[in-house]
Design a protein around this motif. Structure first.
Motif, PDB file in Angstrom:
ATOM      1  N   HIS A  38       0.847  -1.186   0.000  1.00 40.41           N
ATOM      2  CA  HIS A  38       0.000   0.000   0.000  1.00 40.41           C
ATOM      3  C   HIS A  38       0.886   1.240   0.000  1.00 40.41           C
ATOM      4  CE1 HIS A  38      -3.290  -2.774   1.017  1.00 40.41           C
ATOM      5  NE2 HIS A  38      -2.343  -3.381   1.738  1.00 40.41           N
ATOM      6  N   GLU A  80      -2.327   4.781   9.820  1.00 45.92           N
ATOM      7  CA  GLU A  80      -3.293   4.610   8.735  1.00 45.92           C
ATOM      8  C   GLU A  80      -2.892   3.495   7.779  1.00 45.92           C
ATOM      9  OE1 GLU A  80      -4.866   9.263   8.274  1.00 45.92           O
ATOM     10  OE2 GLU A  80      -3.470   8.384   6.806  1.00 45.92           O
ATOM     11  N   GLU A 101      -4.653  -0.017   6.933  1.00 52.59           N
ATOM     12  CA  GLU A 101      -5.086  -0.274   5.557  1.00 52.59           C
ATOM     13  C   GLU A 101      -4.658  -1.667   5.110  1.00 52.59           C
ATOM     14  OE1 GLU A 101      -4.480   1.596   1.034  1.00 52.59           O
ATOM     15  OE2 GLU A 101      -3.394   2.428   2.743  1.00 52.59           O
ATOM     16  N   THR A 110      -7.246  -4.880   4.379  1.00 54.39           N
ATOM     17  CA  THR A 110      -7.246  -5.479   3.038  1.00 54.39           C
ATOM     18  C   THR A 110      -7.170  -6.995   3.112  1.00 54.39           C
ATOM     19  OG1 THR A 110      -6.223  -3.530   2.036  1.00 54.39           O
ATOM     20  CG2 THR A 110      -5.980  -5.610   0.845  1.00 54.39           C
TER      21      THR A 110
END
Length: 335
Positions: free
Chosen positions: A185, A240, A244, A248
């Motif tokens: 990410h 964050e 994330e 996922t």
């Protein structure tokens, strides 16, 4: 679609140890001041005559990674080299590694994402393997910070933080479902680019112009960092991008077996550890010994954690970084 996994890791740091007390001899600082703000006790610096450069250290780490992966240099399909301190303005270090290692016409590219460089490089390698284009990718993060720091009191806010070193990983095609790199990410926020930057020398400011146009006490070809601003953004973005990655993959914080954060500042790592309520054995830090080695920090720490038996087969490993750009990213792996 294929998946990729890390088949071998390697690291290299110069033998020359520079302690906080050593720095106090050339600038107005002291061990307590540095440790309180950064957690760093010592770092490694290239020493004149030791033969090390950014590319050379990368090769030394890569050779160890290849041996551990049991992959021949002739089987490497791509080199991805992450650094902010290349040996030359151009060409990049990737092609130097190809030449120094005697790899025949292997494609090579450089990633210039500073502290997030290794995460970005892993993501690039992972995508090439997932699409089936390449089977074995050599990923390197290497930095020679000491060659470009201001070792005076004026530069102490930055210069006490950084060290030299290299880490490498061989990513290869995985034959086991659910193992290897699960996801990566990546993010950036360029409006804050100059809060952590090196403006010159560049095509905008070559050295003769800098010397002519600026007084000696304001040299812009040393790194600049707005430390408090960077810290505040880092702790938010770290949190964050880790969440994330977990979401996922339908994972919870409790599923993390090992978090390897970019070694920017021990206080940032401790903040994230406390926020996620992770036990000490779930987070690996070595900034105390090496300082911030930017693109090399995650692969060095990941390699050490594995060498020390703190990462085992089947573990969920989370890598996360934040740095200049601003850029940040995470990688979720099943070891």
């Amino acid at each position: 679609m294929y998946t990729s996994r890390i088949a071998g890791m390697g690291k290299y740091v110069p033998e020359n140890i520079v302690t906080n007390d050593d720095l106090s001899k050339v600038m107005d600082t002291n061990d307590a001041w540095i440790q309180e703000r950064t957690g760093i006790k010592e770092r490694r610096h290239i020493k004149k005559g030791d033969g090390n450069t950014t590319a050379v250290m990368g090769v030394k780490a890569a050779e160890i990674a290849l041996e551990r992966a049991q992959v021949s240099k002739d089987d490497i399909d791509l080199i991805v080299f992450a650094t902010l301190s290349p040996d030359y303005y151009f060409p990049g270090c990737g092609v130097q590694v190809q030449d120094l290692m005697g790899i025949h016409t292997c494609p090579a590219l450089d990633v210039r994402n500073q502290c997030s460089g290794f995460i970005y490089a892993i993501s690039v390698a992972d995508q090439f393997i997932k699409t089936g284009m390449y089977k074995n990718v050599l990923v390197i993060g290497s930095e020679n910070h000491s060659g470009g720091l201001d070792f005076t009191t004026r530069g102490r806010g930055v210069s006490v933080i950084f060290g030299d070193g290299a880490g490498a990983a061989v990513l290869t095609r995985s034959d086991t479902d659910g193992h290897g790199v699960l996801s990566t990410h990546l993010h950036s926020e360029g409006k804050h680019a100059l809060e952590l930057s090196l403006k010159g020398p560049s095509t905008l400011h070559w050295v003769p112009e800098i010397i002519e146009e600026n007084p000696q006490e304001d040299i812009p070809y040393y790194p600049y960092m707005n430390g408090q601003f960077v810290f505040k953004n880092a702790v938010v973005r770290f949190s964050e991008v880790i969440m994330e990655g977990l979401k996922t993959n339908n994972l919870q914080v409790e599923d993390i077996d090992m978090l390897i954060p970019h070694q920017a500042n021990l206080r940032i790592s401790q903040f994230i550890q406390k926020k996620f309520q992770l036990a000490d054995d779930k987070v690996y830090n070595n900034i105390q010994r090496y300082g911030n080695t930017t693109a090399a920090s995650i692969p060095i720490a990941l390699c050490e954690a594995w060498e020390e038996g703190k990462i085992k087969e089947g573990d969920t490993v989370v890598l996360a970084a934040f740095g200049s750009g601003f850029t940040w990213g995470s990688a979720i792996m099943k070891w």
